[in-house]
Design a protein around this motif. Structure first.
Motif, short mmCIF file in Angstrom:
data_model
loop_
_atom_site.label_atom_id
_atom_site.label_comp_id
_atom_site.label_asym_id
_atom_site.label_seq_id
_atom_site.Cartn_x
_atom_site.Cartn_y
_atom_site.Cartn_z
N THR A 54 0.83 -1.21 0.00
CA THR A 54 0.00 0.00 0.00
C THR A 54 0.86 1.26 0.00
O THR A 54 0.67 2.17 -0.82
CB THR A 54 -0.95 0.01 1.22
OG1 THR A 54 -1.75 -1.17 1.19
CG2 THR A 54 -1.82 1.24 1.24
N VAL A 55 1.83 1.31 0.90
CA VAL A 55 2.70 2.48 1.00
C VAL A 55 3.53 2.65 -0.27
O VAL A 55 3.68 3.76 -0.78
CB VAL A 55 3.59 2.39 2.25
CG1 VAL A 55 4.68 3.45 2.24
CG2 VAL A 55 2.75 2.49 3.52
N ILE A 65 -0.64 5.28 11.99
CA ILE A 65 -0.68 6.35 10.99
C ILE A 65 -1.14 5.80 9.65
O ILE A 65 -0.96 4.62 9.36
CB ILE A 65 0.67 7.09 10.87
CG1 ILE A 65 1.81 6.14 10.50
CG2 ILE A 65 1.00 7.82 12.16
CD1 ILE A 65 3.14 6.86 10.27
N ARG A 66 -1.73 6.68 8.87
CA ARG A 66 -2.26 6.29 7.56
C ARG A 66 -1.12 6.01 6.57
O ARG A 66 -0.03 6.59 6.69
CB ARG A 66 -3.15 7.40 7.00
CG ARG A 66 -4.40 7.69 7.79
CD ARG A 66 -5.29 8.73 7.08
NE ARG A 66 -4.54 9.80 6.43
CZ ARG A 66 -4.27 10.99 6.98
NH1 ARG A 66 -4.66 11.27 8.20
NH2 ARG A 66 -3.60 11.89 6.28
N PRO A 67 -1.38 5.18 5.57
CA PRO A 67 -0.34 4.88 4.57
C PRO A 67 0.22 6.12 3.87
O PRO A 67 1.42 6.18 3.59
CB PRO A 67 -1.07 3.96 3.58
CG PRO A 67 -2.13 3.30 4.41
CD PRO A 67 -2.57 4.35 5.39
N ALA A 96 4.13 7.23 3.66
CA ALA A 96 4.82 7.62 2.42
C ALA A 96 5.50 8.97 2.58
O ALA A 96 6.64 9.16 2.13
CB ALA A 96 3.83 7.64 1.26
N ASP A 97 4.84 9.91 3.23
CA ASP A 97 5.45 11.23 3.46
C ASP A 97 6.69 11.13 4.33
O ASP A 97 7.69 11.83 4.10
CB ASP A 97 4.43 12.19 4.08
CG ASP A 97 3.35 12.63 3.10
OD1 ASP A 97 3.56 12.50 1.87
OD2 ASP A 97 2.29 13.09 3.56
N LEU A 98 6.65 10.26 5.35
CA LEU A 98 7.84 10.06 6.19
C LEU A 98 8.99 9.47 5.38
O LEU A 98 10.16 9.85 5.57
CB LEU A 98 7.51 9.17 7.38
CG LEU A 98 6.56 9.76 8.42
CD1 LEU A 98 6.21 8.71 9.49
CD2 LEU A 98 7.16 11.01 9.07
N ILE A 99 8.68 8.56 4.47
CA ILE A 99 9.72 7.97 3.62
C ILE A 99 10.32 9.04 2.71
O ILE A 99 11.54 9.10 2.51
CB ILE A 99 9.17 6.78 2.81
CG1 ILE A 99 8.80 5.64 3.76
CG2 ILE A 99 10.18 6.32 1.75
CD1 ILE A 99 8.05 4.49 3.11
#
Length: 179
Positions: free
Chosen positions: A15-16, A148-150, A154-157
């Motif tokens: 998903t992420v 936390i939401r996927p 993704a934003d953290l990545i």
């Protein structure tokens, strides 16, 4: 840049990764699909329901795919619970989840109790992070996906890729779960 996204089954890798591909205009290599498509396994573990992956064949195939990507300015995301074993990387992201959250996610997917238990234990003892760190050292980052939401994951990545944030191995700990 080669980004490996790994973790115990059920932590949100697929998903992420799908969200991330859109956000950073990347190419994706899904290990599970590649194993199935190219028959990169030597058999099935009937008791656990796992394919016995031929890692040498898988990694050779992955190297060919990465080499053949036309636009070398694009990021390549290699997604799958075995991706951290691939030695060629710039960043490794280990997605983690609280074992109780993981159990609920796996039950929704209809997994057998033995498979759920095995994966929860692997998550609690941090097996993917340990293996990733042994191979990739400080390139490895851990992100807890439990609450936390996927899209937030993704934003953290993206923050890790840009160098704005770091989530070093050891910042997520579920060993208490085993007590």
């Amino acid at each position: 840049m080669i980004i490996l996204i790994t973790g115990t089954p059920g932590v949100g890798k697929t998903t992420v990764s799908s969200i991330l591909v859109e956000k950073i205009d990347a190419c994706i290599v899904n290990i599970n699909e590649l194993v199935d498509e190219k028959h990169l396994y030597t058999g099935i573990d009937e008791e656990r329901g796992y394919k016995i992956v031929d890692l040498d064949a898988l990694f050779n195939e992955m190297a060919k795919i990465i080499k053949n990507i036309d636009d070398h300015d694009k990021h390549v995301i290699v997604e799958g619970h075995l991706s951290h074993l691939f030695e060629n990387s710039d960043i490794v992201i280990v997605l983690r989840a609280n074992p109780d959250v993981l159990r609920d996610r796996m039950k929704i997917k209809g997994w057998k109790e033995a498979k759920i238990r095995e994966n929860i234990e692997a998550e609690a003892i941090d097996i993917c992070s340990y293996e990733a760190f042994e191979i990739h050292g400080d390139k490895v980052h851990e992100i807890d996906t439990s609450d936390i939401r996927p899209d937030q994951v993704a934003d953290l990545i993206i923050d890790v890729i840009s160098g704005d944030k770091s989530f070093p191995v050891g910042n997520v700990d579920f060993l208490e779960y085993l007590k």
